[in-house]
Every structure is written in structure tokens, then in C-alpha cells.
Design a protein around this motif. Structure first.
Motif, PDB file in Angstrom:
ATOM      1  N   LEU A 195       0.810  -1.220   0.000  1.00 39.48           N
ATOM      2  CA  LEU A 195       0.000   0.000   0.000  1.00 39.48           C
ATOM      3  C   LEU A 195       0.842   1.268   0.000  1.00 39.48           C
ATOM      4  CD1 LEU A 195      -2.824  -0.895   2.577  1.00 39.48           C
ATOM      5  CD2 LEU A 195      -2.825  -1.195   0.096  1.00 39.48           C
ATOM      6  N   GLU A 196       2.145   1.136   0.011  1.00 45.18           N
ATOM      7  CA  GLU A 196       3.023   2.293   0.149  1.00 45.18           C
ATOM      8  C   GLU A 196       2.804   3.305  -0.981  1.00 45.18           C
ATOM      9  OE1 GLU A 196       5.556   4.978   1.528  1.00 45.18           O
ATOM     10  OE2 GLU A 196       5.174   3.120   2.628  1.00 45.18           O
ATOM     11  N   GLU A 197       2.872   2.853  -2.217  1.00 41.71           N
ATOM     12  CA  GLU A 197       2.693   3.767  -3.344  1.00 41.71           C
ATOM     13  C   GLU A 197       1.287   4.335  -3.383  1.00 41.71           C
ATOM     14  OE1 GLU A 197       3.158   3.830  -8.242  1.00 41.71           O
ATOM     15  OE2 GLU A 197       3.774   2.068  -7.104  1.00 41.71           O
ATOM     16  N   LEU A 198       0.298   3.494  -3.104  1.00 34.00           N
ATOM     17  CA  LEU A 198      -1.094   3.942  -3.108  1.00 34.00           C
ATOM     18  C   LEU A 198      -1.334   4.998  -2.041  1.00 34.00           C
ATOM     19  CD1 LEU A 198      -3.895   3.491  -4.388  1.00 34.00           C
ATOM     20  CD2 LEU A 198      -4.304   1.716  -2.673  1.00 34.00           C
ATOM     21  N   SER A 199      -0.660   4.901  -0.915  1.00 31.60           N
ATOM     22  CA  SER A 199      -0.853   5.871   0.163  1.00 31.60           C
ATOM     23  C   SER A 199      -0.413   7.269  -0.244  1.00 31.60           C
ATOM     24  CB  SER A 199      -0.096   5.424   1.416  1.00 31.60           C
ATOM     25  OG  SER A 199       1.306   5.576   1.255  1.00 31.60           O
ATOM     26  N   ARG A 200       0.523   7.362  -1.195  1.00 31.77           N
ATOM     27  CA  ARG A 200       0.989   8.666  -1.665  1.00 31.77           C
ATOM     28  C   ARG A 200       0.091   9.230  -2.766  1.00 31.77           C
ATOM     29  NH1 ARG A 200       6.067   5.961  -1.169  1.00 31.77           N
ATOM     30  NH2 ARG A 200       6.051   5.495  -3.409  1.00 31.77           N
ATOM     31  N   GLU A 201      -0.497   8.360  -3.564  1.00 27.20           N
ATOM     32  CA  GLU A 201      -1.406   8.779  -4.640  1.00 27.20           C
ATOM     33  C   GLU A 201      -2.670   7.921  -4.575  1.00 27.20           C
ATOM     34  OE1 GLU A 201       0.762  10.077  -8.493  1.00 27.20           O
ATOM     35  OE2 GLU A 201       1.791   8.254  -7.809  1.00 27.20           O
ATOM     36  N   PRO A 202      -3.522   8.146  -3.588  1.00 22.41           N
ATOM     37  CA  PRO A 202      -4.649   7.234  -3.371  1.00 22.41           C
ATOM     38  C   PRO A 202      -5.661   7.187  -4.503  1.00 22.41           C
ATOM     39  CG  PRO A 202      -4.805   9.160  -1.940  1.00 22.41           C
ATOM     40  CD  PRO A 202      -3.451   9.194  -2.557  1.00 22.41           C
ATOM     41  N   GLU A 203      -5.733   8.260  -5.303  1.00 18.40           N
ATOM     42  CA  GLU A 203      -6.717   8.273  -6.388  1.00 18.40           C
ATOM     43  C   GLU A 203      -6.213   7.573  -7.651  1.00 18.40           C
ATOM     44  OE1 GLU A 203      -3.873  11.391  -7.372  1.00 18.40           O
ATOM     45  OE2 GLU A 203      -4.831  10.766  -5.508  1.00 18.40           O
ATOM     46  N   ARG A 204      -4.937   7.254  -7.687  1.00 22.03           N
ATOM     47  CA  ARG A 204      -4.319   6.813  -8.949  1.00 22.03           C
ATOM     48  C   ARG A 204      -4.972   5.562  -9.521  1.00 22.03           C
ATOM     49  NH1 ARG A 204      -0.719   3.076 -10.125  1.00 22.03           N
ATOM     50  NH2 ARG A 204      -0.306   2.657  -7.919  1.00 22.03           N
ATOM     51  N   LEU A 205      -5.119   4.509  -8.717  1.00 21.99           N
ATOM     52  CA  LEU A 205      -5.656   3.256  -9.245  1.00 21.99           C
ATOM     53  C   LEU A 205      -7.117   3.395  -9.666  1.00 21.99           C
ATOM     54  CD1 LEU A 205      -4.210   0.275  -7.166  1.00 21.99           C
ATOM     55  CD2 LEU A 205      -3.776   0.882  -9.534  1.00 21.99           C
ATOM     56  N   LEU A 206      -7.903   4.131  -8.891  1.00 25.89           N
ATOM     57  CA  LEU A 206      -9.304   4.317  -9.269  1.00 25.89           C
ATOM     58  C   LEU A 206      -9.422   5.006 -10.624  1.00 25.89           C
ATOM     59  CD1 LEU A 206     -11.033   5.392  -5.938  1.00 25.89           C
ATOM     60  CD2 LEU A 206     -11.622   3.410  -7.333  1.00 25.89           C
ATOM     61  N   MET A 207      -8.648   6.050 -10.820  1.00 25.89           N
ATOM     62  CA  MET A 207      -8.721   6.780 -12.078  1.00 25.89           C
ATOM     63  C   MET A 207      -8.176   5.941 -13.232  1.00 25.89           C
ATOM     64  SD  MET A 207     -10.238   9.587 -11.345  1.00 25.89           S
ATOM     65  CE  MET A 207     -10.049  10.340 -12.958  1.00 25.89           C
ATOM     66  N   ALA A 208      -7.147   5.158 -12.961  1.00 18.78           N
ATOM     67  CA  ALA A 208      -6.531   4.366 -14.029  1.00 18.78           C
ATOM     68  C   ALA A 208      -7.374   3.153 -14.412  1.00 18.78           C
ATOM     69  CB  ALA A 208      -5.135   3.913 -13.602  1.00 18.78           C
ATOM     70  N   GLU A 209      -8.018   2.530 -13.439  1.00 14.62           N
ATOM     71  CA  GLU A 209      -8.678   1.246 -13.683  1.00 14.62           C
ATOM     72  C   GLU A 209     -10.193   1.337 -13.826  1.00 14.62           C
ATOM     73  OE1 GLU A 209      -7.080  -1.482 -14.239  1.00 14.62           O
ATOM     74  OE2 GLU A 209      -5.060  -0.833 -13.700  1.00 14.62           O
ATOM     75  N   PHE A 210     -10.821   2.368 -13.254  1.00 15.83           N
ATOM     76  CA  PHE A 210     -12.287   2.387 -13.227  1.00 15.83           C
ATOM     77  C   PHE A 210     -12.905   3.637 -13.860  1.00 15.83           C
ATOM     78  CE2 PHE A 210     -10.903  -0.399  -9.828  1.00 15.83           C
ATOM     79  CZ  PHE A 210     -11.704  -1.514 -10.020  1.00 15.83           C
ATOM     80  N   TRP A 211     -12.099   4.625 -14.196  1.00 16.27           N
ATOM     81  CA  TRP A 211     -12.648   5.831 -14.816  1.00 16.27           C
ATOM     82  C   TRP A 211     -12.809   5.612 -16.311  1.00 16.27           C
ATOM     83  CZ3 TRP A 211     -15.282   9.838 -13.353  1.00 16.27           C
ATOM     84  CH2 TRP A 211     -15.403  10.963 -14.175  1.00 16.27           C
ATOM     85  N   ASP A 212     -14.034   5.813 -16.805  1.00 11.78           N
ATOM     86  CA  ASP A 212     -14.335   5.663 -18.216  1.00 11.78           C
ATOM     87  C   ASP A 212     -14.178   7.015 -18.909  1.00 11.78           C
ATOM     88  OD1 ASP A 212     -16.345   5.678 -20.618  1.00 11.78           O
ATOM     89  OD2 ASP A 212     -16.104   3.555 -20.121  1.00 11.78           O
ATOM     90  N   GLU A 213     -13.640   7.012 -20.083  1.00 11.56           N
ATOM     91  CA  GLU A 213     -13.389   8.262 -20.803  1.00 11.56           C
ATOM     92  C   GLU A 213     -14.667   9.040 -21.105  1.00 11.56           C
ATOM     93  OE1 GLU A 213     -13.187   6.241 -25.281  1.00 11.56           O
ATOM     94  OE2 GLU A 213     -11.393   7.118 -24.369  1.00 11.56           O
ATOM     95  N   ARG A 214     -15.825   8.363 -20.982  1.00 11.91           N
ATOM     96  CA  ARG A 214     -17.093   9.065 -21.199  1.00 11.91           C
ATOM     97  C   ARG A 214     -17.504   9.902 -19.991  1.00 11.91           C
ATOM     98  NH1 ARG A 214     -19.525   3.621 -23.825  1.00 11.91           N
ATOM     99  NH2 ARG A 214     -18.009   2.857 -22.298  1.00 11.91           N
ATOM    100  N   GLY A 215     -16.743   9.810 -18.905  1.00 14.70           N
ATOM    101  CA  GLY A 215     -16.960  10.727 -17.792  1.00 14.70           C
ATOM    102  C   GLY A 215     -17.639  10.139 -16.588  1.00 14.70           C
ATOM    103  N   TYR A 216     -17.296   8.898 -16.211  1.00 17.33           N
ATOM    104  CA  TYR A 216     -17.856   8.295 -15.008  1.00 17.33           C
ATOM    105  C   TYR A 216     -17.040   7.067 -14.616  1.00 17.33           C
ATOM    106  CZ  TYR A 216     -20.150   5.584 -18.763  1.00 17.33           C
ATOM    107  OH  TYR A 216     -20.412   4.848 -19.893  1.00 17.33           O
TER     108      TYR A 216
END
Length: 373
Positions: A195-216
Motif C-alpha cells: 500500500l506504500e505507493e497507493l498511500s501517496r497517490e490514493p486516487e491513482r488506481l481508481l482513475m486508471a482502472e475504473f474511470w471511463d473516458e465518457r466521464g464516469y
């Protein structure tokens, strides 16, 4: 025991309160105190539920000092009960102080609990139980986190806010992992290597893996449609804070019909194939296209912080509904606009603790949303 309570409440009917929406909710919250802890409702969920208490904690504390103290006291009681019972943190402490997970290990319980104690005056509880809680962190990481990706493991099922459905690696669960990493860093506690890297950029994985380019946000990778919870929890946890991302996600919920007739649905239309067989038989569409007042309260609070005029019709609709019914329901049928009711036993609960989120909106419209970090 809970079945008996459900049958009795079906026979005698719900407890209704006089007054306006604020008075009804205040009475409902008061009913949730059982002498030792705050419970999820004054109805048939009159037990300690970790997630319900913790995601409502900041709103409760803003309503009154006594409510905030009751939250901390409730969590400390739960920790002492888990320790006395030689149990891990569970979703629920049932009758006779029995810890139980409904229906699987909670992907959200530990992250929500630590975040709630950090936001409230829970430093003494955190320090008193720090060693035990760090053991729970190690257990959580072992059970939930894929060590290679820091995503939620996809080979197991977890209990989540949508707890009657199958939950694996979805946006909700990963919001909770990110919340845990973020909270550990803010507490200054030891952070597991995964969790070390995630703790510094907590939004990173959500935006990379679950954000759709259509805006949700999509619920699971590979989905094409937004889900209600997938576009609320990244913001309610405080993991994603970009206002433009939030505005796009909330607008997508509206354009996809998840806010009609009132906010908020998990899905725009029911998908029976996604319901486990027993749930499909006993509780059809319980957590599908029905209106959930927990998600709805969070949605309105977030929407009001960005665009008060756009939030007002839903706020007025909730207020009218609460005052007409004399109670704050758990679930509304999206077709009839009445209390969800699938059988004599299976029906919407009443007087939910999470009504504190809507009351906070009525009482403190100019404050930022009572999010978890």
C-alpha cells in the motif's frame, strides 16, 4: 432472532414520528441508541453495523457533540467486543454480542472504522488499541489486497455496501483500499509495502482502472455503464477530490436515469441475472433499480456542494417523502414511489442511522460534505 423481529414489525407496522423532516430524523437517530452503541436503525437492523455507523460518523458528529461522542463510544465498544470474542473486525455485531460477517468479510469495515476515528475525537481509542488494529490491517491486506497490483483481489467475494450482491474487485472495494492507505499515512502508522505507493497517490488506481473516458466510474473493469455506488464512494471516502471529476460523475448518474424518481439507484434498470438465486427469489431488485436513501443522501450532499440549484429538487422530494411517511425509509420502490416491499418478511427497514447525512444537509447546507477524509 432477526427473523422474529422482522415478522413482528411487519405485523405491527413501522414506527412513525410527527413533525417535519428534521424532527422525524432526529427522533429516528435517537431510536438508534440501544444503551451501548448506535445501531443501523431503530427497526429490524437494531444491531451494530460497522459500515453504517462509520460512513455516517462525520455527519453525526456535526449534528451534535453528544452524537459524536456516541460514535466514538460505539466503536470502542465494538473493538472491545471483537477482542473479547477473539474476532476480527466484522460487518455486524448481532444479538448477544455475537460478531458476524454478512455475508462475507467486509472490504470496507476496517478502512471506514479507522477513517471515522481519525475524523472524530478518537485518538485515545486509536492509541489504546493500536497494536490490535495494526494486526487487523495485516489481516485485511492478506485477505483483500493483491500484492502485485494493490487492487482488490478478484479471486474472492467480499461484503460491501451492496451486500446482497456478489462483490469482487470493483470501484467500491478499491475506494476502500485507497482510503485505508490514505488513512494510515495520515495517522503516521506503518504502511504495508503493498500500500506504500497507493498511500501517496490514493486516487491513482481508481482513475486508471475504473474511470471511463465518457466521464464516469464503472463498477467493474470491462463495464460500460456507470453504477450508483461506483460514482459516489470515490468522493465520499475523500480519495478522489477533483471537482471536475465529481461533477462529470454526478452528471452521468443523472443522464443515465439513476436519480429518478429520487436519488439514488445502484443500477438504472434491474439486472436479475446479477442477483444470487436466493436473493432473486426472496428480495428481487432489493439492491438494483430501487432507490437507496444512503446513496441518495450522499449524492445530494455532494451535488449540493457543487450545484445547489441542481440538488434542490431532490432535496425537496426527500423532505416531502419523509414528512408524508413520518419515517426515513431504507429503500424506495422506483416504480410505486412507496416503501420497498417484496414479501411479508422482506421489506424496507425504517428510521435509518444514515438519515444523519440528509439532516446534516438540511442543518448545514453551507458546510462541505461530511466525507471521511
Amino acid at each position: 432472532m432477526n427473523l422474529i423481529v422482522r415478522v413482528r414489525r411487519a405485523v405491527v407496522g413501522p414506527r412513525r414520528y410527527p413533525g417535519d423532516a428534521r424532527q422525524i430524523i432526529r427522533a429516528s437517530i435517537k431510536r438508534c441508541w440501544n444503551g451501548r452503541c448506535l445501531t443501523a436503525s431503530g427497526g429490524h437492523f437494531h444491531q451494530f453495523w460497522t459500515r453504517d455507523l462509520c460512513f455516517s460518523s462525520v455527519a453525526l458528529a456535526r449534528l451534535s457533540e453528544s452524537h459524536g461522542a456516541a460514535v466514538v463510544r460505539s466503536i470502542e465498544w465494538a473493538i472491545r467486543t471483537w477482542r473479547r470474542r477473539d474476532s476480527h473486525i466484522t460487518t455486524t455485531i448481532h444479538y448477544f454480542d455475537q460478531p458476524v460477517d454478512i455475508f462475507d468479510y467486509g472490504v470496507d469495515c476496517l478502512p471506514l472504522l479507522l477513517a471515522a476515528l481519525r475524523r472524530l475525537d478518537g485518538a485515545a481509542v486509536l492509541e489504546a488499541h493500536r497494536d490490535w488494529l495494526m494486526g487487523e490491517v495485516a489481516h485485511y491486506v492478506d485477505q483483500v489486497v493483491d500484492p502485485g497490483s494493490a487492487l482488490v483481489r478478484s479471486d474472492r467475494m467480499y461484503s460491501a455496501h451492496r451486500d446482497t450482491m456478489v462483490n469482487r474487485c470493483n470501484a467500491f472495494g478499491n475506494s476502500m483500499v485507497a482510503l485505508l492507505a490514505k488513512t494510515l499515512r495520515e495517522l503516521g502508522w506503518e504502511i504495508p509495502p503493498s500500500l506504500e505507493e497507493l498511500s501517496r497517490e490514493p486516487e491513482r488506481l481508481l482513475m486508471a482502472e475504473f474511470w471511463d473516458e465518457r466521464g464516469y466510474f464503472v463498477d467493474e473493469r470491462g463495464d460500460t455503464r456507470p453504477s450508483g455506488e461506483g460514482n459516489i464512494w470515490p468522493f465520499w471516502t475523500g480519495v478522489v477530490t477533483n471537482p471536475s471529476v465529481m461533477r462529470a460523475a454526478l452528471s452521468a448518474l443523472e443522464s443515465h436515469g439513476l436519480t429518478d424518481p429520487l436519488p439514488l439507484k445502484y443500477e438504472s434498470t434491474r439486472r436479475p441475472e446479477s442477483e444470487p438465486p436466493l436473493i432473486r427469489f426472496l428480495m428481487p431488485d432489493y439492491q438494483g433499480a430501487t432507490v437507496w436513501t444512503s446513496l441518495g443522501s450522499m449524492y445530494m450532499r455532494l451535488r449540493q456542494s457543487l450545484d445547489p440549484a441542481l440538488a434542490q429538487p431532490a432535496i425537496d422530494g426527500y423532505r416531502e417523502w419523509i414528512e408524508r411517511e413520518g419515517v426515513f425509509w431504507e429503500v424506495m420502490d422506483d416504480q410505486t414511489r412507496e416503501r420497498y416491499w417484496s414479501s411479508f418478511v422482506t421489506q424496507s427497514d425504517e428510521g435509518m442511522l444514515w438519515s444523519a447525512i440528509f439532516l446534516d444537509l438540511l442543518e448545514h447546507p453551507d458546510l462541505p460534505p461530511p466525507i471521511l477524509s
